[in-house]
Design a protein around this motif. Structure first.
Motif, mmCIF file in Angstrom:
data_model
loop_
_atom_site.group_PDB
_atom_site.id
_atom_site.type_symbol
_atom_site.label_atom_id
_atom_site.label_comp_id
_atom_site.label_asym_id
_atom_site.label_seq_id
_atom_site.Cartn_x
_atom_site.Cartn_y
_atom_site.Cartn_z
ATOM 1 N N ASN A 7 -43.998 -68.453 -28.110
ATOM 2 C CA ASN A 7 -43.055 -69.076 -29.040
ATOM 3 C C ASN A 7 -41.637 -69.094 -28.479
ATOM 4 O O ASN A 7 -40.872 -70.025 -28.738
ATOM 5 C CB ASN A 7 -43.076 -68.341 -30.384
ATOM 6 C CG ASN A 7 -44.339 -68.632 -31.174
ATOM 7 O OD1 ASN A 7 -44.897 -69.717 -31.060
ATOM 8 N ND2 ASN A 7 -44.786 -67.674 -31.976
ATOM 9 N N TYR A 10 -41.568 -71.921 -26.059
ATOM 10 C CA TYR A 10 -41.555 -73.156 -26.845
ATOM 11 C C TYR A 10 -40.154 -73.426 -27.402
ATOM 12 O O TYR A 10 -39.689 -74.579 -27.436
ATOM 13 C CB TYR A 10 -42.548 -73.068 -27.994
ATOM 14 C CG TYR A 10 -43.984 -73.390 -27.616
ATOM 15 C CD1 TYR A 10 -44.275 -74.101 -26.465
ATOM 16 C CD2 TYR A 10 -45.043 -72.994 -28.435
ATOM 17 C CE1 TYR A 10 -45.578 -74.415 -26.123
ATOM 18 C CE2 TYR A 10 -46.351 -73.300 -28.110
ATOM 19 C CZ TYR A 10 -46.620 -74.004 -26.948
ATOM 20 O OH TYR A 10 -47.912 -74.313 -26.615
ATOM 21 N N SER A 14 -37.792 -76.586 -26.677
ATOM 22 C CA SER A 14 -37.234 -77.391 -27.771
ATOM 23 C C SER A 14 -35.735 -77.601 -27.591
ATOM 24 O O SER A 14 -35.215 -78.707 -27.794
ATOM 25 C CB SER A 14 -37.502 -76.708 -29.115
ATOM 26 O OG SER A 14 -38.887 -76.537 -29.330
ATOM 27 N N THR A 48 -48.872 -74.188 -22.823
ATOM 28 C CA THR A 48 -50.034 -74.581 -23.624
ATOM 29 C C THR A 48 -51.323 -74.341 -22.863
ATOM 30 O O THR A 48 -52.332 -73.892 -23.443
ATOM 31 C CB THR A 48 -49.924 -76.069 -24.021
ATOM 32 O OG1 THR A 48 -48.728 -76.270 -24.776
ATOM 33 C CG2 THR A 48 -51.119 -76.487 -24.862
ATOM 34 N N SER A 226 -46.307 -85.596 -33.842
ATOM 35 C CA SER A 226 -45.947 -84.491 -34.722
ATOM 36 C C SER A 226 -47.104 -84.135 -35.659
ATOM 37 O O SER A 226 -47.405 -82.954 -35.888
ATOM 38 C CB SER A 226 -44.705 -84.856 -35.538
ATOM 39 O OG SER A 226 -44.293 -83.776 -36.344
ATOM 40 N N GLY A 229 -49.553 -82.221 -33.882
ATOM 41 C CA GLY A 229 -49.107 -80.840 -33.741
ATOM 42 C C GLY A 229 -49.560 -79.977 -34.902
ATOM 43 O O GLY A 229 -49.952 -78.808 -34.720
ATOM 44 N N PHE A 230 -49.544 -80.530 -36.115
ATOM 45 C CA PHE A 230 -50.049 -79.786 -37.277
ATOM 46 C C PHE A 230 -51.568 -79.608 -37.190
ATOM 47 O O PHE A 230 -52.108 -78.588 -37.626
ATOM 48 C CB PHE A 230 -49.674 -80.519 -38.568
ATOM 49 C CG PHE A 230 -48.250 -80.319 -38.982
ATOM 50 C CD1 PHE A 230 -47.853 -79.152 -39.614
ATOM 51 C CD2 PHE A 230 -47.298 -81.298 -38.733
ATOM 52 C CE1 PHE A 230 -46.539 -78.961 -40.002
ATOM 53 C CE2 PHE A 230 -45.978 -81.129 -39.109
ATOM 54 C CZ PHE A 230 -45.586 -79.952 -39.742
ATOM 55 N N GLN A 233 -51.931 -76.934 -34.697
ATOM 56 C CA GLN A 233 -51.068 -75.791 -35.005
ATOM 57 C C GLN A 233 -50.225 -75.418 -33.789
ATOM 58 O O GLN A 233 -50.107 -74.239 -33.416
ATOM 59 C CB GLN A 233 -51.908 -74.596 -35.479
ATOM 60 C CG GLN A 233 -52.652 -74.860 -36.765
ATOM 61 C CD GLN A 233 -53.418 -73.650 -37.284
ATOM 62 O OE1 GLN A 233 -53.459 -72.608 -36.634
ATOM 63 N NE2 GLN A 233 -54.020 -73.793 -38.445
ATOM 64 N N ASN A 234 -49.633 -76.448 -33.185
ATOM 65 C CA ASN A 234 -48.803 -76.277 -32.002
ATOM 66 C C ASN A 234 -47.358 -76.614 -32.357
ATOM 67 O O ASN A 234 -47.017 -77.774 -32.604
ATOM 68 C CB ASN A 234 -49.308 -77.194 -30.869
ATOM 69 C CG ASN A 234 -48.579 -76.956 -29.566
ATOM 70 O OD1 ASN A 234 -47.395 -77.238 -29.451
ATOM 71 N ND2 ASN A 234 -49.287 -76.446 -28.571
ATOM 72 N N ASN A 235 -46.513 -75.588 -32.388
ATOM 73 C CA ASN A 235 -45.124 -75.778 -32.801
ATOM 74 C C ASN A 235 -44.361 -76.718 -31.864
ATOM 75 O O ASN A 235 -43.513 -77.498 -32.305
ATOM 76 C CB ASN A 235 -44.402 -74.425 -32.866
ATOM 77 C CG ASN A 235 -44.951 -73.537 -33.967
ATOM 78 O OD1 ASN A 235 -45.455 -74.035 -34.966
ATOM 79 N ND2 ASN A 235 -44.858 -72.226 -33.780
ATOM 80 N N ILE A 238 -45.092 -80.297 -32.674
ATOM 81 C CA ILE A 238 -44.458 -80.666 -33.945
ATOM 82 C C ILE A 238 -42.985 -80.968 -33.738
ATOM 83 O O ILE A 238 -42.459 -81.980 -34.207
ATOM 84 C CB ILE A 238 -44.634 -79.539 -34.984
ATOM 85 C CG1 ILE A 238 -46.111 -79.362 -35.344
ATOM 86 C CG2 ILE A 238 -43.807 -79.838 -36.236
ATOM 87 C CD1 ILE A 238 -46.382 -78.149 -36.209
ATOM 88 N N ILE A 239 -42.311 -80.096 -32.984
ATOM 89 C CA ILE A 239 -40.866 -80.256 -32.777
ATOM 90 C C ILE A 239 -40.566 -81.488 -31.934
ATOM 91 O O ILE A 239 -39.728 -82.326 -32.292
ATOM 92 C CB ILE A 239 -40.280 -78.998 -32.106
ATOM 93 C CG1 ILE A 239 -40.377 -77.801 -33.056
ATOM 94 C CG2 ILE A 239 -38.826 -79.235 -31.697
ATOM 95 C CD1 ILE A 239 -40.005 -76.480 -32.423
#
Length: 464
Positions: A7, A10, A14, A48, A226, A229-230, A233-235, A238-239
């Motif tokens: 995280n 990640y 981001s 990833t 995005s 991503g949900f 479940q990959n932040n 999503i970002i």
């Protein structure tokens, strides 16, 4: 690799993505922003691969090799004039990837006998719908730009009703996927309905409005990513998808404002395109009023000019005249003339198309003036050279409330002391209406290919 480290990386990626987009807001920092964004993507991919349960790295490595080879080939061989087509393909591939990844995740989740969460099921449906529209809409946009199909808007009676029915069908099947995720056929039927919708939405939009369409499809590809991503479940996904989706919508809104269009019209398709001509005809406006000129005469006018503005349009891209225009700029500046480029936001086939072409020809960034910045100074300019532009300099946008382009912001070249319009003919622009500028008292028409015209003017200046 622990979850906290993953995280943290990640988060770093981001931040790099955000800084990269910030860098793209100005030409001087665009290269740095692009590198930062690429580094962010590299970090995201590597982490990833270490985080996910990879069954076989052989296929992944094979994909990387093939993809890298295709990317290098495109980067080396693609013409700058074909950049809009490449962007359209990239948008489509992003949407298609979202459809396939979300579908594979759904099959995997239900194949083990488990029931996916409602969040995953809804996200899968959204990814399939948006991705399907994006993929096929982008292919149509590519085909129009590449002239594999008619650039004009194509529609049929009741098309909007069909679009609404297709959207309702896709949403209904999406609800089935959300409630019964094990029904894989519902997912692919939903993707099919969304795909047909993507085709119909895009064919109804004319080729000259592709700047808006490309920006919108870019946003769609980000939203699809995005949603995926949900699903995973990959932040990071999503970002990054949210960043692309939000920036694409903002850019679309800017493009709509520059063309005096409604965002709702673009979203539902079919509202952009030629409008039936009203008012005076082309013969009424041009008859006996158009003054043709030559390279020698233009050279004589430029010889005494202190300030010159060049207004590029899609005709410059078609003629690949950017290098010849650069040579003209250098020649004029060597003679003490101040030369600037007036850039309309939607000139060309994608946002920033003219900027990209002129940057390729190594025209200094500070020579490029945005429409809003240079318009107040137009009355102070001695000569405006309009190269392959039409609707973006048409005074009817200001004077005729019934015109199809009424209210569209234009570059006010009609206020300059002298206007030289370089076009092959008096053919109208995409709006299919005459341009009174061509017959104005201060306007001269040079009927020639853009590249050849710039070269002829340069030769005449050298001989003067």
């Amino acid at each position: 690799m622990t979850l906290s480290i993953i995280n943290l990386i990640y988060l770093l990626a981001s931040v790099l993505f955000i800084l990269g987009i910030k860098g793209l807001t100005h030409p001087r920092t665009a290269v740095r922003g692009n590198i930062m964004s690429a580094l962010a993507m590299l970090l995201a991919v590597v982490v990833t691969l270490f985080d996910a349960q990879i069954l076989s790295f052989e296929y992944i490595l094979a994909g990387i090799v093939v993809g890298a080879a295709i990317g290098v080939l495109l980067a080396v061989r693609i013409e700058m004039t074909a950049m809009p087509q490449l962007v359209a393909v990239f948008n489509g591939l992003g949407g298609g990837a979202s459809v396939l990844v979300a579908g594979a995740a759904l099959v995997q989740a239900t194949g083990a006998g488990a029931s996916p969460s409602l969040q995953m099921s809804i996200a899968t449906a959204l990814s399939g719908i948006i991705g399907g529209v994006t993929f096929w809409g982008s292919l149509v946009a590519f085909s129009k730009l590449q002239r594999l199909m008619l650039e004009n808007a194509c529609s049929f009676p009741g098309q909007r009703v069909v679009n609404v029915l297709l959207l309702a069908t896709a949403i209904g099947l999406g609800a089935v996927v959300a409630v019964s995720p094990e029904n894989h056929m519902a997912y692919w039927a939903m993707v099919g309905a969304a795909s047909i919708l993507g085709v119909l939405l895009t064919v109804a939009i004319g080729g000259a409005d592709m700047p808006v369409v490309i920006a919108l499809l870019n946003s769609y590809s980000g939203l699809a990513a995005s949603a995926t991503g949900f699903v995973l479940q990959n932040n990071m996904l999503i970002i990054s998808g949210s960043l692309v989706g939000a920036s694409g919508i903002i850019l679309t809104k800017i493009m709509c404002k520059a063309m005096n269009r409604s965002l709702a019209n673009v979203l539902f398709g079919g509202a952009l395109g030629p409008v039936e001509q009203q008012g005076e005809t082309q013969d009424d406006i041009y008859a006996g009023n158009v003054k043709a000129t030559s390279g020698d005469e233009i050279a004589m006018i430029l010889d005494s000019a202190q300030r010159v503005a060049i207004v590029p349009g899609y005709g410059m891209a078609v003629a690949q005249a950017q290098h010849a225009v650069r040579d003209l700029m250098n020649l004029l500046e060597a003679r003490g003339t101040d030369v600037e480029f007036a850039i309309h936001p939607v000139a060309g086939r994608m946002p920033g198309h003219m900027n990209v072409l002129l940057a390729e020809a190594e025209v200094p960034y500070d020579k490029l003036r945005e429409m809003d910045a240079i318009n107040p100074e137009m009355s102070q300019i001695d000569v405006a050279i309009v190269l392959g532009a039409n609707d973006v300099v048409n005074p009817l946008a200001k004077t005729d409330p019934a015109s199809p382009i009424a209210g569209m912001p234009i570059i006010n070249v009609d206020e300059c002391r002298t206007v030289v319009v370089i076009k092959r003919s008096l053919s109208p622009g995409f709006a299919k209406i005459p341009n009174p500028l061509f017959a104005a008292d201060n306007a001269l028409m040079y009927f020639e290919d853009g590249k050849k015209a710039a070269q002829n003017i340069c030769e005449a200046l050298k001989e003067a």
